[in-house]
Enzyme design. Sequence first.
Site, mmCIF file in Angstrom:
data_model
loop_
_atom_site.group_PDB
_atom_site.id
_atom_site.type_symbol
_atom_site.label_atom_id
_atom_site.label_comp_id
_atom_site.label_asym_id
_atom_site.label_seq_id
_atom_site.Cartn_x
_atom_site.Cartn_y
_atom_site.Cartn_z
ATOM 1 N N HIS A 1 -7.653 -5.458 -0.235
ATOM 2 C CA HIS A 1 -6.268 -4.730 -0.290
ATOM 3 C C HIS A 1 -5.437 -5.301 0.866
ATOM 4 O O HIS A 1 -4.255 -5.367 0.722
ATOM 5 C CB HIS A 1 -6.708 -3.447 0.130
ATOM 6 C CG HIS A 1 -5.486 -2.530 0.012
ATOM 7 N ND1 HIS A 1 -4.830 -2.318 -1.136
ATOM 8 C CD2 HIS A 1 -5.180 -1.637 0.978
ATOM 9 C CE1 HIS A 1 -3.833 -1.523 -0.713
ATOM 10 N NE2 HIS A 1 -3.949 -0.995 0.352
ATOM 11 N N SER B 1 0.884 -1.318 0.050
ATOM 12 C CA SER B 1 -0.031 -0.166 0.116
ATOM 13 C C SER B 1 0.856 1.352 -0.010
ATOM 14 O O SER B 1 1.744 1.670 -0.915
ATOM 15 C CB SER B 1 -1.016 0.026 1.196
ATOM 16 O OG SER B 1 -1.891 0.978 1.110
ATOM 17 N N GLU C 1 -4.127 14.097 12.703
ATOM 18 C CA GLU C 1 -4.458 15.337 11.705
ATOM 19 C C GLU C 1 -3.336 15.471 10.777
ATOM 20 O O GLU C 1 -3.893 15.854 9.683
ATOM 21 C CB GLU C 1 -4.359 16.672 12.942
ATOM 22 C CG GLU C 1 -5.417 16.491 14.027
ATOM 23 C CD GLU C 1 -6.429 17.587 13.785
ATOM 24 O OE1 GLU C 1 -6.520 18.306 12.620
ATOM 25 O OE2 GLU C 1 -7.321 17.892 14.752
#
EC number: 3.1.-.-
Length: 270
Positions: free
Chosen positions: A250, A95, A190
């Site tokens: 995945h 990934s 964040e």
Amino acid sequence: MSLKPVKLAFEKYSATVAKHPPVLIFHGLLGSKRNWRSLAKKFSCKLDRDIYAIDQRCHGDSPCVAPLSYSAMALDAFQFMKDHKLDKASIIGHSMGAKTAMVTALKWPDKVEKLVVVDNSPWYQDLPRDYGAYFRKMIQIDEANITKYSEADKMMSTVEKDILVRSFLLSNLKKDSNNSNTFKFRVPIELISKSLKTIEGFPASLNDLVYDSPTLVIRALKAPFIPDSALPVFKKFFPKYELVSLDCGHWVHFEKPKEFSESIINFLNN
């Protein structure tokens, strides 16, 4: 802004007798070296190679330092090899880690013996919409000062019904260092959520580079990350690539561990 590498956390799985260059494993987005423990142990035995399962920056136990870009993560990989005096290594990346692995191989081809790309392509690739929902929910969990794992699981279940995916996402929870009664995420949610566009991309500066050594591309047929239209792009960057397609989603190494590991062992032992 000049990039500075960070020292990456890792777990080493030593072969009884290391007869070949080592293998570096780079996890995907929100993953960590811990996801690869059982496979790393298996690889060290079956490949006669030392295996390094590595936390990328902003993940696991590695430093949380911006930017979260492939140029930065590849520089971290190169510096890791330098620090550990590894003249050459094979790299497995899944990934996000697959893009880190590809960028490292393209920039420093002489350092990479063989390359294994797991379910990602060397171009811009939208992340599934689920990821935006995951991050919004993780920010809410982080701000909720929860005291039990079950509370976080209940909150996450509103955006993800699959218990295995939830358990993967929530593996990033740990006791808050400032208040041991509450849980916080070990990753900078964040910063990662603001970096998603970069994570979806691939550095344009690499367009003229080629990695001309053996490359294995493992594609999950039930995931959108390696469509047929990506194969000519692989051929351009990695002319010696071979393709293995597995009938799964995945998280290939969780869903098809036997077929996945056999493909890699055969490739690296060949």
